[in-house]
Design a protein around this motif. Structure first.
Motif, short mmCIF file in Angstrom:
data_model
loop_
_atom_site.label_atom_id
_atom_site.label_comp_id
_atom_site.label_asym_id
_atom_site.label_seq_id
_atom_site.Cartn_x
_atom_site.Cartn_y
_atom_site.Cartn_z
N UNK A 35 6.02 57.72 21.76
CA UNK A 35 4.89 58.23 22.54
C UNK A 35 4.08 57.11 23.18
N UNK A 36 3.63 57.34 24.40
CA UNK A 36 2.83 56.34 25.09
C UNK A 36 1.43 56.28 24.46
N UNK A 37 1.05 55.09 24.05
CA UNK A 37 -0.25 54.93 23.38
C UNK A 37 -1.27 54.20 24.24
N UNK A 38 -0.89 53.89 25.46
CA UNK A 38 -1.82 53.29 26.42
C UNK A 38 -1.69 54.04 27.73
N UNK A 39 -2.68 53.92 28.62
CA UNK A 39 -2.57 54.59 29.91
C UNK A 39 -1.36 54.15 30.75
N UNK A 40 -0.82 52.96 30.48
CA UNK A 40 0.34 52.49 31.22
C UNK A 40 1.66 52.86 30.54
N UNK A 41 1.60 53.63 29.46
CA UNK A 41 2.80 54.13 28.82
C UNK A 41 3.41 53.24 27.75
N UNK A 42 2.73 52.20 27.34
CA UNK A 42 3.30 51.29 26.34
C UNK A 42 3.58 52.04 25.05
N UNK A 43 4.80 51.82 24.53
CA UNK A 43 5.25 52.53 23.33
C UNK A 43 6.14 51.59 22.52
N UNK A 44 6.25 51.86 21.24
CA UNK A 44 6.95 50.95 20.33
C UNK A 44 8.45 50.82 20.63
N UNK A 45 9.14 51.92 20.77
CA UNK A 45 10.58 51.85 21.01
C UNK A 45 10.87 51.21 22.37
N UNK A 46 10.02 51.46 23.33
CA UNK A 46 10.18 50.83 24.64
C UNK A 46 10.04 49.32 24.57
N UNK A 47 9.15 48.82 23.71
CA UNK A 47 9.02 47.37 23.56
C UNK A 47 10.31 46.77 23.00
N UNK A 48 10.92 47.46 22.06
CA UNK A 48 12.18 46.97 21.48
C UNK A 48 13.27 46.97 22.55
N UNK A 146 4.43 37.99 22.40
CA UNK A 146 3.45 38.77 23.18
C UNK A 146 3.63 40.27 22.92
N UNK A 147 4.87 40.73 23.01
CA UNK A 147 5.11 42.15 22.83
C UNK A 147 5.02 42.58 21.36
N UNK A 148 5.27 41.67 20.45
CA UNK A 148 5.06 41.99 19.04
C UNK A 148 3.58 42.18 18.77
N UNK A 149 2.74 41.42 19.45
CA UNK A 149 1.29 41.65 19.36
C UNK A 149 0.91 43.03 19.89
N UNK A 150 1.55 43.44 20.99
CA UNK A 150 1.33 44.80 21.48
C UNK A 150 1.73 45.81 20.41
N UNK A 151 2.87 45.56 19.78
CA UNK A 151 3.37 46.48 18.75
C UNK A 151 2.41 46.55 17.57
N UNK A 152 1.78 45.44 17.22
CA UNK A 152 0.78 45.45 16.14
C UNK A 152 -0.32 46.46 16.45
N UNK A 153 -0.83 46.39 17.66
CA UNK A 153 -1.93 47.28 18.05
C UNK A 153 -1.44 48.72 18.14
N UNK A 154 -0.26 48.93 18.72
CA UNK A 154 0.26 50.30 18.85
C UNK A 154 0.48 50.94 17.48
N UNK A 155 1.01 50.18 16.55
CA UNK A 155 1.25 50.73 15.21
C UNK A 155 -0.07 51.10 14.55
#
Length: 197
Positions: A35-48, A146-155
């Motif tokens: 699921x997108x957790x930011x207005x720009x659609x950032x999501x955990x599986x997408x980061x992977x 950088x993206x792992x930091x995003x994942x920290x916040x998303x989780x």
């Protein structure tokens, strides 16, 4: 420091960053990893998925060692940013397996080539278009972190889970009351600063 030591250090940090990223998906539902957790659609599986593409590209194709699978954007009908989210037809395991294959391919490149081996990044400006493996390893390591930091916040947004690693959260406050007090303190400081502006 010799090249062997430098290479081993960079690989160790890259592997640790990959591990930190992947455990952010553990225990979450299929919906929550997508699921997108930011207005720009950032999501955990997408980061992977995105980072699989990054590693396959920079530590594969760019170094003259093409990744043997097509990338999501290779399809001429591909949507923009197709590497940043998983379609309903792509399983979590599909994405995790792609990431594992891309990481293994990247690791093999690093193991087989010297740090001063040149690559070619056609989409970079001419003056930077021919970086060394060392430069590309630093670039990929920065991107993964950088993206792992995003994942920290998303989780944390998804279910409140926080921390740097499975076995060590690297945090100073261990209970909900401590975090609530900290949150209130930070909120009050923000309000006080805004009142002075």
């Amino acid at each position: 420091m010799d090249g062997t030591t430098a290479k081993a250090d960079l690989q160790r940090y890259l592997r640790a960053a990959r591990e930190a990223l992947l455990w952010k998906l553990e225990g979450l539902s299929e919906y929550d990893v997508r699921r997108p957790l930011t207005p720009t659609g950032t999501n955990l599986l997408g980061l992977v998925k995105h980072l699989a593409c990054v590693e396959a590209g920079y530590l594969g194709n760019v170094m003259g060692r093409p990744f043997p699978e097509p990338m999501p954007w290779d399809d001429e009908d591909a949507e923009p940013d197709v590497d940043l989210w998983a379609t309903a037809d792509e399983s979590r395991q599909d994405v995790l397996d792609l990431h594992a294959r891309a990481a293994a391919h990247a690791d093999a490149t690093v193991e087989e080539l010297p740090l001063d081996a040149p690559g070619e990044v056609p989409w970079w400006p001419e003056e930077r278009r021919h970086p060394t493996l060392h430069t590309l390893l630093v670039h990929v390591l920065a991107e993964v972190n950088r993206h792992t930091g995003h994942a920290d916040v998303l989780r944390e947004m998804a279910d409140g889970a926080v921390g740097m690693r499975r076995d060590d959260d690297n945090l100073t406050r261990g209970d909900a009351a401590g975090w609530a007090a900290h949150h209130a303190q930070v909120e009050q400081a923000a309000r006080d600063a805004a009142g002075r502006a």
